[in-house]
Design a protein around this motif. Structure first.
Motif, mmCIF file in Angstrom:
data_model
loop_
_atom_site.group_PDB
_atom_site.id
_atom_site.type_symbol
_atom_site.label_atom_id
_atom_site.label_comp_id
_atom_site.label_asym_id
_atom_site.label_seq_id
_atom_site.Cartn_x
_atom_site.Cartn_y
_atom_site.Cartn_z
ATOM 1 N N LEU A 192 -3.353 3.743 -2.442
ATOM 2 C CA LEU A 192 -3.131 2.885 -3.605
ATOM 3 C C LEU A 192 -2.762 1.512 -3.084
ATOM 4 N N GLN A 193 -3.407 0.497 -3.620
ATOM 5 C CA GLN A 193 -3.128 -0.874 -3.225
ATOM 6 C C GLN A 193 -2.634 -1.620 -4.454
ATOM 7 N N VAL A 194 -1.518 -2.337 -4.316
ATOM 8 C CA VAL A 194 -0.911 -3.069 -5.427
ATOM 9 C C VAL A 194 -0.807 -4.539 -5.043
ATOM 10 N N TRP A 200 -5.392 -0.694 -7.292
ATOM 11 C CA TRP A 200 -6.652 -0.101 -6.873
ATOM 12 C C TRP A 200 -6.346 1.248 -6.244
ATOM 13 N N ILE A 201 -7.174 2.249 -6.551
ATOM 14 C CA ILE A 201 -7.013 3.583 -5.981
ATOM 15 C C ILE A 201 -8.278 3.908 -5.197
ATOM 16 N N TYR A 202 -8.095 4.250 -3.923
ATOM 17 C CA TYR A 202 -9.221 4.574 -3.045
ATOM 18 C C TYR A 202 -9.193 6.056 -2.679
ATOM 19 N N PHE A 210 8.278 -5.309 -8.798
ATOM 20 C CA PHE A 210 7.677 -4.565 -9.898
ATOM 21 C C PHE A 210 8.216 -3.149 -9.921
ATOM 22 N N ASN A 211 8.100 -2.538 -11.092
ATOM 23 C CA ASN A 211 8.394 -1.117 -11.279
ATOM 24 C C ASN A 211 7.078 -0.414 -11.546
ATOM 25 N N LEU A 212 6.867 0.693 -10.853
ATOM 26 C CA LEU A 212 5.635 1.460 -10.994
ATOM 27 C C LEU A 212 5.997 2.935 -10.997
ATOM 28 N N GLU A 213 5.691 3.613 -12.105
ATOM 29 C CA GLU A 213 5.914 5.053 -12.203
ATOM 30 C C GLU A 213 4.586 5.750 -11.967
ATOM 31 N N MET A 214 4.593 6.760 -11.090
ATOM 32 C CA MET A 214 3.379 7.508 -10.800
ATOM 33 C C MET A 214 3.662 8.994 -10.908
ATOM 34 N N SER A 215 2.646 9.753 -11.319
ATOM 35 C CA SER A 215 2.766 11.214 -11.335
ATOM 36 C C SER A 215 1.426 11.812 -10.937
ATOM 37 N N GLY A 259 0.805 -1.206 0.000
ATOM 38 C CA GLY A 259 0.000 0.000 0.000
ATOM 39 C C GLY A 259 0.840 1.258 0.000
ATOM 40 N N TYR A 260 0.321 2.277 -0.628
ATOM 41 C CA TYR A 260 0.939 3.602 -0.667
ATOM 42 C C TYR A 260 -0.149 4.617 -0.354
#
Length: 87
Positions: A52-54, A30-32, A63-68, A8-9
């Protein structure tokens, strides 16, 4: 992340901002919203703390996850200026 465990983030954002993400890995995201409603798009409807739940459906993985995070107007003007520079 794995099928039975998730990562989670959290992030604080303003209503109207746009959350974008990109990954080439086989993960579920998933985005809450602050009111715990699951979002179906990247446009954020409320000001507050988002979660954010991954999870990885095929088992444990890295995993690699880019967010902006930005405003919709800024994203559109960045695309427009990129096209102008290319001509």
């Amino acid at each position: 992340a794995s099928a039975d465990k998730s990562v989670g983030y959290t992030l604080t954002a303003q209503a109207g901002q746009k959350l974008s993400y990109r990954t080439n890995d086989d993960i579920c995201i998933w985005i809450y919203a602050p009111d715990t409603q699951l979002l179906s798009s990247g446009e954020l409807p409320q000001t507050g703390k988002y979660a954010l739940q991954v999870s990885a459906p095929k088992g444990s993985t890295t995993f690699n996850l880019e967010m902006s995070l930005g405003t919709l107007e800024a994203s559109q003007s960045a695309v427009a200026s990129s096209k102008e520079e290319a001509s």
